[in-house]
Design a protein around this motif. Structure first.
Motif, PDB file in Angstrom:
ATOM      1  N   VAL A 280      -4.137   6.826   2.308  1.00 23.50           N
ATOM      2  CA  VAL A 280      -4.549   5.428   2.227  1.00 23.50           C
ATOM      3  C   VAL A 280      -5.681   5.188   3.226  1.00 23.50           C
ATOM      4  O   VAL A 280      -5.599   5.584   4.386  1.00 23.50           O
ATOM      5  CB  VAL A 280      -3.369   4.477   2.521  1.00 23.50           C
ATOM      6  CG1 VAL A 280      -3.842   3.019   2.552  1.00 23.50           C
ATOM      7  CG2 VAL A 280      -2.271   4.649   1.472  1.00 23.50           C
ATOM      8  N   GLU A 281      -6.745   4.537   2.772  1.00 23.87           N
ATOM      9  CA  GLU A 281      -7.896   4.251   3.623  1.00 23.87           C
ATOM     10  C   GLU A 281      -7.785   2.825   4.149  1.00 23.87           C
ATOM     11  O   GLU A 281      -7.696   1.875   3.370  1.00 23.87           O
ATOM     12  CB  GLU A 281      -9.197   4.409   2.831  1.00 23.87           C
ATOM     13  CG  GLU A 281     -10.446   4.098   3.640  1.00 23.87           C
ATOM     14  CD  GLU A 281     -11.718   4.157   2.822  1.00 23.87           C
ATOM     15  OE1 GLU A 281     -12.794   3.881   3.372  1.00 23.87           O
ATOM     16  OE2 GLU A 281     -11.628   4.460   1.606  1.00 23.87           O
ATOM     17  N   PHE A 282      -7.819   2.689   5.473  1.00 22.20           N
ATOM     18  CA  PHE A 282      -7.767   1.372   6.090  1.00 22.20           C
ATOM     19  C   PHE A 282      -9.146   1.018   6.613  1.00 22.20           C
ATOM     20  O   PHE A 282      -9.737   1.760   7.396  1.00 22.20           O
ATOM     21  CB  PHE A 282      -6.748   1.345   7.231  1.00 22.20           C
ATOM     22  CG  PHE A 282      -5.318   1.346   6.764  1.00 22.20           C
ATOM     23  CD1 PHE A 282      -4.633   0.159   6.555  1.00 22.20           C
ATOM     24  CD2 PHE A 282      -4.663   2.548   6.514  1.00 22.20           C
ATOM     25  CE1 PHE A 282      -3.319   0.157   6.114  1.00 22.20           C
ATOM     26  CE2 PHE A 282      -3.345   2.558   6.073  1.00 22.20           C
ATOM     27  CZ  PHE A 282      -2.672   1.362   5.869  1.00 22.20           C
TER      28      PHE A 282
ATOM     29  N   ALA B 147       0.829  -1.205   0.000  1.00 20.82           N
ATOM     30  CA  ALA B 147       0.000   0.000   0.000  1.00 20.82           C
ATOM     31  C   ALA B 147       0.866   1.259   0.000  1.00 20.82           C
ATOM     32  O   ALA B 147       0.547   2.251  -0.676  1.00 20.82           O
ATOM     33  CB  ALA B 147      -0.922  -0.005   1.214  1.00 20.82           C
ATOM     34  N   TYR B 148       1.954   1.216   0.755  1.00 21.74           N
ATOM     35  CA  TYR B 148       2.847   2.379   0.817  1.00 21.74           C
ATOM     36  C   TYR B 148       3.409   2.715  -0.565  1.00 21.74           C
ATOM     37  O   TYR B 148       3.383   3.878  -1.001  1.00 21.74           O
ATOM     38  CB  TYR B 148       3.989   2.097   1.796  1.00 21.74           C
ATOM     39  CG  TYR B 148       5.087   3.132   1.769  1.00 21.74           C
ATOM     40  CD1 TYR B 148       4.925   4.365   2.386  1.00 21.74           C
ATOM     41  CD2 TYR B 148       6.283   2.872   1.104  1.00 21.74           C
ATOM     42  CE1 TYR B 148       5.930   5.319   2.344  1.00 21.74           C
ATOM     43  CE2 TYR B 148       7.300   3.825   1.061  1.00 21.74           C
ATOM     44  CZ  TYR B 148       7.117   5.042   1.684  1.00 21.74           C
ATOM     45  OH  TYR B 148       8.112   5.984   1.639  1.00 21.74           O
ATOM     46  N   TYR B 149       3.923   1.702  -1.255  1.00 21.33           N
ATOM     47  CA  TYR B 149       4.525   1.963  -2.562  1.00 21.33           C
ATOM     48  C   TYR B 149       3.470   2.310  -3.613  1.00 21.33           C
ATOM     49  O   TYR B 149       3.735   3.090  -4.536  1.00 21.33           O
ATOM     50  CB  TYR B 149       5.367   0.769  -2.999  1.00 21.33           C
ATOM     51  CG  TYR B 149       6.679   0.672  -2.250  1.00 21.33           C
ATOM     52  CD1 TYR B 149       7.642   1.661  -2.386  1.00 21.33           C
ATOM     53  CD2 TYR B 149       6.943  -0.392  -1.397  1.00 21.33           C
ATOM     54  CE1 TYR B 149       8.845   1.593  -1.693  1.00 21.33           C
ATOM     55  CE2 TYR B 149       8.138  -0.476  -0.699  1.00 21.33           C
ATOM     56  CZ  TYR B 149       9.090   0.521  -0.845  1.00 21.33           C
ATOM     57  OH  TYR B 149      10.270   0.453  -0.158  1.00 21.33           O
ATOM     58  N   LEU B 150       2.273   1.759  -3.488  1.00 23.60           N
ATOM     59  CA  LEU B 150       1.193   2.136  -4.392  1.00 23.60           C
ATOM     60  C   LEU B 150       0.816   3.602  -4.201  1.00 23.60           C
ATOM     61  O   LEU B 150       0.663   4.358  -5.176  1.00 23.60           O
ATOM     62  CB  LEU B 150      -0.032   1.250  -4.152  1.00 23.60           C
ATOM     63  CG  LEU B 150       0.029  -0.176  -4.686  1.00 23.60           C
ATOM     64  CD1 LEU B 150      -1.106  -1.007  -4.103  1.00 23.60           C
ATOM     65  CD2 LEU B 150      -0.046  -0.185  -6.210  1.00 23.60           C
ATOM     66  N   ALA B 151       0.666   4.014  -2.942  1.00 26.75           N
ATOM     67  CA  ALA B 151       0.309   5.405  -2.668  1.00 26.75           C
ATOM     68  C   ALA B 151       1.421   6.343  -3.107  1.00 26.75           C
ATOM     69  O   ALA B 151       1.160   7.436  -3.660  1.00 26.75           O
ATOM     70  CB  ALA B 151       0.029   5.580  -1.173  1.00 26.75           C
TER      71      ALA B 151
ATOM     72  N   ASP C 239       0.477   4.131   9.725  1.00 25.88           N
ATOM     73  CA  ASP C 239       0.183   5.512  10.107  1.00 25.88           C
ATOM     74  C   ASP C 239       0.632   6.492   9.032  1.00 25.88           C
ATOM     75  O   ASP C 239      -0.088   7.442   8.697  1.00 25.88           O
ATOM     76  CB  ASP C 239       0.868   5.853  11.436  1.00 25.88           C
ATOM     77  CG  ASP C 239       0.247   5.141  12.627  1.00 25.88           C
ATOM     78  OD1 ASP C 239      -0.899   4.650  12.502  1.00 25.88           O
ATOM     79  OD2 ASP C 239       0.914   5.063  13.677  1.00 25.88           O
ATOM     80  N   ARG C 240       1.811   6.267   8.477  1.00 26.31           N
ATOM     81  CA  ARG C 240       2.303   7.160   7.413  1.00 26.31           C
ATOM     82  C   ARG C 240       1.432   7.028   6.164  1.00 26.31           C
ATOM     83  O   ARG C 240       1.151   8.018   5.485  1.00 26.31           O
ATOM     84  CB  ARG C 240       3.753   6.834   7.073  1.00 26.31           C
ATOM     85  CG  ARG C 240       4.726   7.021   8.211  1.00 26.31           C
ATOM     86  CD  ARG C 240       4.790   8.465   8.700  1.00 26.31           C
ATOM     87  NE  ARG C 240       5.752   8.610   9.782  1.00 26.31           N
ATOM     88  CZ  ARG C 240       5.477   8.395  11.061  1.00 26.31           C
ATOM     89  NH1 ARG C 240       4.246   8.031  11.416  1.00 26.31           N
ATOM     90  NH2 ARG C 240       6.408   8.548  11.980  1.00 26.31           N
ATOM     91  N   CYS C 241       1.009   5.813   5.869  1.00 23.68           N
ATOM     92  CA  CYS C 241       0.129   5.606   4.716  1.00 23.68           C
ATOM     93  C   CYS C 241      -1.180   6.382   4.900  1.00 23.68           C
ATOM     94  O   CYS C 241      -1.676   7.027   3.971  1.00 23.68           O
ATOM     95  CB  CYS C 241      -0.172   4.114   4.546  1.00 23.68           C
ATOM     96  SG  CYS C 241       1.184   3.130   3.890  1.00 23.68           S
ATOM     97  N   ALA C 242      -1.754   6.294   6.099  1.00 25.38           N
ATOM     98  CA  ALA C 242      -3.011   6.997   6.366  1.00 25.38           C
ATOM     99  C   ALA C 242      -2.833   8.498   6.207  1.00 25.38           C
ATOM    100  O   ALA C 242      -3.745   9.205   5.733  1.00 25.38           O
ATOM    101  CB  ALA C 242      -3.507   6.655   7.768  1.00 25.38           C
TER     102      ALA C 242
END
Length: 418
Positions: free
Chosen positions: A216-218, A16-20, A209-212
């Motif tokens: 990024v939606e969890f 998810a991180y790399y996608l975002a 947390d960084r993704c959010a």
């Protein structure tokens, strides 16, 4: 591009991180109440770049028979009435020859070395803290036979440019001073200098947390009921509570539970759960505690320093999808840490844990495109999910985004099992 990632363990979150980072709009689904709460929760804490090897190796069948009769054995097999289990076991045995071992190891090292190179940049970009250290792994040999037998491992390490040191008893103590108190219990070691350590759960939570923060939606507490296919493509992910989640592309990072959703849509992956155990205990005396990771070669138990805690992990139990933590399940890992580091940690306050490792018979994870052009796979990492997370997450994210990965994806996908 909208992407739905199934799974919020270390594999799903790094993907998810790399996608975002690549500009995608990402939704992550997980049945747990937060990230990193299953296999990522309390693993050994090793970033095992130098020890990246398939379990299926020459000599392993003979060793496995011996392990079954040890008092504190590293392997348990419960003979279930399960065709899946026996087929997977037969496939693993077929991979225990020299030729297949080298092919499988080369695939795995390709991913883990890439992951090793990516992690420092990710940490610099995000600033997350995860009790990380960079002091290597010490493979500890209790017998001269083990030390001599490591010669084959040294040749393989040299072949794949994995730095190492062969240490005598004093060299081991120089690397891990607390071992001076038990110097009569080992003869030497193999130190893998590029390995790191860190708490996988803290890493996963910090990265989530960084993704959010970047959008990024969890969606937690969402048990996935089915992957819905229409007109030859994935049309959505159906959950028990919130209904269907739709996107342009989908990534399955569900570890051992992936086959339960993939089998109904015709994707049959030989991923089987291999149960592992750990205990985490507070440090009592720093001078008696480990400073990095020690792998006890006899019992196949890893002892890892994580800040003011010690993580002790080991045992391979083939028992289906059981998550039961029996009263004596952690006896072996408790014995080993007390045997090598007596007084270093407080065993009276040790917290036990068990988790299921998603193992493929050849050791290599399943990465890349599925038979459906908008469904991608990032699963089957076995004991090396933490080690391979950054590399496999980045490579799969690149494929989803239509970019060429920086490493070859040849023979990493599901087609190798066709």
């Amino acid at each position: 591009m909208k992407v739905v990632v199934m799974g919020a363990g270390v594999i799903g979150v790094t993907t998810a991180y790399y996608l975002a980072k690549g500009g995608a709009e990402v939704t992550v689904l997980d049945r747990q109440i937060g990230p990193g709460l299953e296999t990522s929760y309390a693993n050994a804490g090793e970033l095992s770049y130098g020890m990246t090897s398939p379990w299926a190796a020459p000599g392993v069948p003979k060793k496995a028979l011996k392990w079954l009769f040890m008092k504190r054995r590293p392997l348990f097999i419960w003979p279930l009435i399960s065709p899946t289990m026996w087929v997977w076991g037969a496939q693993m045995l077929r991979n225990c020859d020299e030729t297949r071992y080298r092919v499988n190891k080369s695939r795995m090292v390709r991913i883990s070395n890439y992951s090793r190179d990516l992690l420092p940049d990710l940490i610099a970009e995000t600033g997350i803290s995860y009790d990380g250290r960079s002091q290597g792994t010490l493979q500890l040999f209790r017998t001269e036979k083990q030390l001599k037998g490591s010669k084959a491992d040294q040749e393989v390490l040299a072949e794949f440019d994995s730095p190492f040191e062969v240490l005598d008893r004093d060299g081991c103590i120089a690397a891990e001073p607390a071992l001076a108190r038990v110097r009569d219990k080992f003869v030497g070691g193999l130190r893998l200098t590029a390995d790191r350590t860190g708490d996988c759960r803290l890493f996963t939570q910090g990265l989530a947390d960084r993704c959010a923060e970047v959008g990024v939606e969890f969606q937690y507490g969402q048990s996935i009921r089915a992957i819905t296919v229409e007109n030859g493509r994935v049309a959505g992910i159906d959950t028990e509570i919130a209904g269907r989640f739709e996107g342009d592309a989908y990534v399955c990072a569900l570890g051992t539970y992936g086959p339960r959703l993939l089998n109904p849509i015709g994707i049959r992956l030989p991923i089987y759960p291999v149960k592992g155990y750990s205990v985490t205990l507070p440090v009592l005396d720093d001078e008696r505690a480990p400073q990095s990771t020690i792998m006890d070669e006899t019992h196949k138990v890893a002892i890892t320093r994580l800040g003011d805690r010690i993580r002790v992990a080991g045992t391979a139990e083939i028992a289906g999808y059981s998550n039961r933590l029996g009263p004596h399940a952690t006896d072996t890992v408790r014995y080993v840490v007390n045997d090598l580091f007596p007084g270093g940690g407080d065993l009276g306050r040790a917290e036990g844990w068990t988790g299921l490792r998603p193992m493929t018979p050849d050791g290599t994870p399943v990465l890349g495109k599925s038979p459906f052009d908008n469904l991608f796979l990032n699963t089957g990492h076995g004991t090396l999910g933490w080690t391979m997370a950054c590399g496999s997450g980045r490579a799969v994210a690149d494929m989803v985004l239509g970019q060429t990965p920086e490493i070859s994806m040849e023979d990493l996908g599901p087609e190798r099992y066709a």
